[in-house]
Design a protein around this motif. Structure first.
Motif, PDB file in Angstrom:
ATOM      1  N   PRO A 375       0.828  -1.213   0.000  1.00  0.00           N
ATOM      2  CA  PRO A 375       0.000   0.000   0.000  1.00  0.00           C
ATOM      3  C   PRO A 375       0.858   1.258   0.000  1.00  0.00           C
ATOM      4  O   PRO A 375       2.005   1.257   0.473  1.00  0.00           O
ATOM      5  CB  PRO A 375      -0.786  -0.127   1.314  1.00  0.00           C
ATOM      6  CG  PRO A 375      -0.714  -1.568   1.684  1.00  0.00           C
ATOM      7  CD  PRO A 375       0.597  -2.062   1.165  1.00  0.00           C
ATOM      8  N   VAL A 376       0.311   2.336  -0.543  1.00  0.00           N
ATOM      9  CA  VAL A 376       1.006   3.623  -0.552  1.00  0.00           C
ATOM     10  C   VAL A 376       0.953   4.191   0.868  1.00  0.00           C
ATOM     11  O   VAL A 376      -0.128   4.533   1.363  1.00  0.00           O
ATOM     12  CB  VAL A 376       0.357   4.599  -1.542  1.00  0.00           C
ATOM     13  CG1 VAL A 376       1.050   5.955  -1.481  1.00  0.00           C
ATOM     14  CG2 VAL A 376       0.395   4.032  -2.956  1.00  0.00           C
ATOM     15  N   PRO A 377       2.092   4.318   1.570  1.00  0.00           N
ATOM     16  CA  PRO A 377       2.069   4.868   2.934  1.00  0.00           C
ATOM     17  C   PRO A 377       1.899   6.379   2.896  1.00  0.00           C
ATOM     18  O   PRO A 377       2.507   7.065   2.066  1.00  0.00           O
ATOM     19  CB  PRO A 377       3.439   4.467   3.488  1.00  0.00           C
ATOM     20  CG  PRO A 377       4.318   4.363   2.282  1.00  0.00           C
ATOM     21  CD  PRO A 377       3.445   3.922   1.146  1.00  0.00           C
ATOM     22  N   ILE A 378       1.070   6.889   3.776  1.00  0.00           N
ATOM     23  CA  ILE A 378       0.790   8.327   3.773  1.00  0.00           C
ATOM     24  C   ILE A 378       0.766   8.862   5.199  1.00  0.00           C
ATOM     25  O   ILE A 378       0.592   8.118   6.171  1.00  0.00           O
ATOM     26  CB  ILE A 378      -0.563   8.637   3.103  1.00  0.00           C
ATOM     27  CG1 ILE A 378      -1.704   7.946   3.869  1.00  0.00           C
ATOM     28  CG2 ILE A 378      -0.555   8.265   1.644  1.00  0.00           C
ATOM     29  CD1 ILE A 378      -3.079   8.376   3.419  1.00  0.00           C
ATOM     30  N   LEU A 379       0.955  10.163   5.296  1.00  0.00           N
ATOM     31  CA  LEU A 379       0.668  10.898   6.518  1.00  0.00           C
ATOM     32  C   LEU A 379      -0.754  11.427   6.381  1.00  0.00           C
ATOM     33  O   LEU A 379      -1.088  12.100   5.400  1.00  0.00           O
ATOM     34  CB  LEU A 379       1.655  12.038   6.708  1.00  0.00           C
ATOM     35  CG  LEU A 379       3.128  11.611   6.881  1.00  0.00           C
ATOM     36  CD1 LEU A 379       4.023  12.830   6.924  1.00  0.00           C
ATOM     37  CD2 LEU A 379       3.305  10.771   8.133  1.00  0.00           C
ATOM     38  N   GLY A 380      -1.618  11.114   7.333  1.00  0.00           N
ATOM     39  CA  GLY A 380      -3.041  11.351   7.193  1.00  0.00           C
ATOM     40  C   GLY A 380      -3.454  12.796   7.054  1.00  0.00           C
ATOM     41  O   GLY A 380      -4.533  13.087   6.536  1.00  0.00           O
ATOM     42  N   GLU A 381      -2.634  13.734   7.475  1.00  0.00           N
ATOM     43  CA  GLU A 381      -2.982  15.146   7.388  1.00  0.00           C
ATOM     44  C   GLU A 381      -1.961  15.881   6.539  1.00  0.00           C
ATOM     45  O   GLU A 381      -0.758  15.636   6.663  1.00  0.00           O
ATOM     46  CB  GLU A 381      -3.030  15.776   8.786  1.00  0.00           C
ATOM     47  CG  GLU A 381      -4.158  15.245   9.666  1.00  0.00           C
ATOM     48  CD  GLU A 381      -5.522  15.603   9.127  1.00  0.00           C
ATOM     49  OE1 GLU A 381      -5.610  16.621   8.402  1.00  0.00           O
ATOM     50  OE2 GLU A 381      -6.481  14.891   9.411  1.00  0.00           O
ATOM     51  N   PRO A 382      -2.398  16.766   5.661  1.00  0.00           N
ATOM     52  CA  PRO A 382      -3.782  17.094   5.308  1.00  0.00           C
ATOM     53  C   PRO A 382      -4.420  16.006   4.442  1.00  0.00           C
ATOM     54  O   PRO A 382      -3.732  15.315   3.711  1.00  0.00           O
ATOM     55  CB  PRO A 382      -3.659  18.407   4.534  1.00  0.00           C
ATOM     56  CG  PRO A 382      -2.293  18.333   3.917  1.00  0.00           C
ATOM     57  CD  PRO A 382      -1.437  17.616   4.926  1.00  0.00           C
ATOM     58  N   TRP A 383      -5.748  15.878   4.538  1.00  0.00           N
ATOM     59  CA  TRP A 383      -6.479  14.856   3.788  1.00  0.00           C
ATOM     60  C   TRP A 383      -6.423  15.159   2.302  1.00  0.00           C
ATOM     61  O   TRP A 383      -6.454  16.330   1.919  1.00  0.00           O
ATOM     62  CB  TRP A 383      -7.938  14.853   4.264  1.00  0.00           C
ATOM     63  CG  TRP A 383      -8.661  13.590   3.924  1.00  0.00           C
ATOM     64  CD1 TRP A 383      -8.765  12.465   4.663  1.00  0.00           C
ATOM     65  CD2 TRP A 383      -9.404  13.339   2.726  1.00  0.00           C
ATOM     66  NE1 TRP A 383      -9.508  11.519   4.017  1.00  0.00           N
ATOM     67  CE2 TRP A 383      -9.927  12.039   2.811  1.00  0.00           C
ATOM     68  CE3 TRP A 383      -9.681  14.082   1.574  1.00  0.00           C
ATOM     69  CZ2 TRP A 383     -10.689  11.458   1.810  1.00  0.00           C
ATOM     70  CZ3 TRP A 383     -10.435  13.519   0.570  1.00  0.00           C
ATOM     71  CH2 TRP A 383     -10.936  12.219   0.686  1.00  0.00           C
ATOM     72  N   PRO A 384      -6.243  14.170   1.416  1.00  0.00           N
ATOM     73  CA  PRO A 384      -6.314  12.726   1.599  1.00  0.00           C
ATOM     74  C   PRO A 384      -4.996  12.057   1.957  1.00  0.00           C
ATOM     75  O   PRO A 384      -4.873  10.847   1.793  1.00  0.00           O
ATOM     76  CB  PRO A 384      -6.797  12.255   0.225  1.00  0.00           C
ATOM     77  CG  PRO A 384      -6.155  13.198  -0.738  1.00  0.00           C
ATOM     78  CD  PRO A 384      -6.181  14.535  -0.039  1.00  0.00           C
TER      79      PRO A 384
END
Length: 510
Positions: A375-384
């Motif tokens: 999965p593409v790892p992300i920092l949740g903020e700012p959305w998306p």
């Protein structure tokens, strides 16, 4: 193969009779023919080698030799020549190269097709390669080398179920909202607005990939886009400028909001073609899109500041407040940003594989490609969410993207556009005009598009886009992608209002 031989002021045609022995093309009286040009001599030599060799009997020529002669005779578009060569070298010659033409039977062709499918190739691909084989052998029949074409398949013969010749697996499509969400993700992956505009354009015009890459600034007009050329990527890496597929030049009507998006794209003069194209490539020209790390714009988005502010912090300027410095430093640590980590000259144009693999697929599926797809790892903020790159990206992330349209491809957006037009009740003649299709039926000959048809289509597309924007605003009122963030802001202008409300505003109070 025959060849042309220079003899002073003329050329003569030489062809192979047997190993180590060559003959010269003669006329009916036995006099050697003198040709004015090399091309004429070469053509006559090839024909003599096929038809006039005394030791050659019908059907005895080997398939590999005939394929070489046949290919040299073709004078087609560079993309078509490339495809023919790929079909012949990669799929036909390994099986038939040393076979005599007369020894190839229908059973041999069917066995070859079955083995290709057994190797994991799609039915549509095998059908295409068989079409090339059929064309080769049909021309051999015309030359008198074989009496009949063994690649001819009687309709319905050998099919396991059904009678349709064009059935295939289900084609993945999406919705207007899906197009918007994937475009936003693609822009976050690339670090610029270009990919957002590109995916929205594909989803709301049905343009082919090559037509999008080859879209020139001069063909963006009020309410319409003229599709005059495409850029076709050859195996050599060269981007070949040629007419659209099947010469489907056309003028596609587009909503005003899409015209605004396209005009906001700054035209870039392409060094390889000398023309101003709407879109440019992403990252380095050596195909290393997948190797890029977090970018300056990612840090700015994470910290909630401009790229200029991040640059000022990195350059240790005193004009930045201490609190802002701390936010930028925290964003750099979270993302694993390394200054100067991205190198290489930005490519003049997108490459199909790089775009589809490293931008489109992660945006549609939420996963990077590869055998060990993750999965593409992300920092949740700012959305998306901002994609996290570099070492221990998964450990530093606090969320990952979920799928939007699994199995979707860039060409699937063309199917999506056709489906949206059907939902809007668009007449078939206008749908064909938009997509560059040609309907040869009598009904189509007597059908024509009108300005009212086009207006209803653009109004309907605007309504779909407005609904998608409103739904996206409910998810989050802002976006890290600048061009989308502008659209999400509440507006009093009727530009983004549904069509019925705009009509009432035009009519005034009742």
């Amino acid at each position: 193969m025959g060849y042309a031989e220079k003899r002073g002021a003329y050329w003569r045609a030489r062809y192979k009779i047997e190993p180590g022995k060559y003959g010269t093309v003669q006329d009916s009286t036995g006099v050697k023919v003198e040709f004015r040009t090399k091309r004429e001599a070469k053509k006559a030599a090839d024909e003599a080698e096929i038809k006039g060799r005394p030791t050659t009997t019908p059907g005895r020529m080997r398939f590999g030799n005939w394929a070489n002669v046949w290919y040299e005779r073709q004078d087609l578009a560079a993309s078509t020549m490339q495809n023919y060569r790929r079909h012949i070298e990669e799929h036909l010659l390994p099986t038939f190269e040393d076979r005599e033409l007369g020894s190839i039977s229908s059973a041999d062709v069917n066995a070859w097709a079955k083995s290709e499918r057994g190797a994991g190739y799609a039915d549509a691909s095998v059908k295409t390669w068989r079409g090339t084989l059929h064309l080769l052998l049909a021309d051999a029949v015309d030359e008198g080398l074989i009496p009949s074409n063994p690649a001819t398949k009687r309709r319905g013969r050998g099919k396991r179920v059904g009678r349709s010749r064009s059935r295939g697996p289900e084609k993945a499509i999406t919705t207007a909202l899906g197009v918007l969400l994937m475009a936003e993700r693609a822009a976050l992956l690339s670090g610029r607005d270009d990919e957002f505009t590109a995916l929205v354009t594909l989803g709301f015009t049905g343009m082919r990939w090559g037509e999008l890459v080859g879209l020139e600034k001069e063909f963006i007009r009020p309410g319409e886009v003229r599709i005059e050329w495409q850029l076709y990527e050859l195996d050599s890496g060269e981007m070949h400028r040629c007419p659209p597929k099947d010469d489907s030049r056309r003028t596609a009507v587009v909503p005003d909001w899409l015209t605004g998006l396209l005009r906001a794209q700054s035209a870039r003069l392409c060094a390889c073609h000398g023309r101003a194209y709407v879109f440019s490539g992403h990252r380095s020209a050596n195909g290393a899109v997948r190797e890029v790390g977090p970018k300056l714009v990612d840090v700015a988005r994470r910290a909630g500041v401009s790229t200029g502010t991040v640059s000022a912090v990195l350059n240790e300027r005193d004009s930045v407040a201490a609190a802002t410095r701390e936010k930028v430093a925290a964003a750099i640590a979270d993302l694993g940003y390394v200054r100067g980590g991205v190198t290489g000259t930005v490519a003049a144009h997108w490459r199909r594989t790089g775009f589809a693999t490293w931008l489109f697929q992660p945006a549609a599926t939420g996963r990077y490609p590869g055998k060990n797809s993750r999965p593409v790892p992300i920092l949740g903020e700012p959305w998306p969410g901002i994609p996290v790159r570099g070492r221990n990206a998964a450990g530093r992330a606090d969320a990952c993207w979920v799928p939007i349209a699994p199995g979707l491809t860039p060409h699937g957006l063309r199917h999506t556009y056709k489906t949206m037009m059907i939902e809007l009740g668009t007449p078939p003649v206008l749908m064909d005009e938009q997509l560059g299709h040609l309907d040869g039926s009598v009904q189509a000959r007597y059908s024509h598009t009108t300005p009212e048809m086009r207006r209803r289509l653009t109004d309907g597309l605007t309504d779909l886009w407005t609904a998608a924007i409103n739904t996206r605003r409910e998810m989050s009122p802002n976006s890290p992608v600048n061009v989308l963030d502008e659209m999400l802001r509440p507006r009093s202008s009727p530009k983004f209002l549904p069509t019925e409300i705009k009509r009432r505003l035009r009519a005034g109070p009742s």
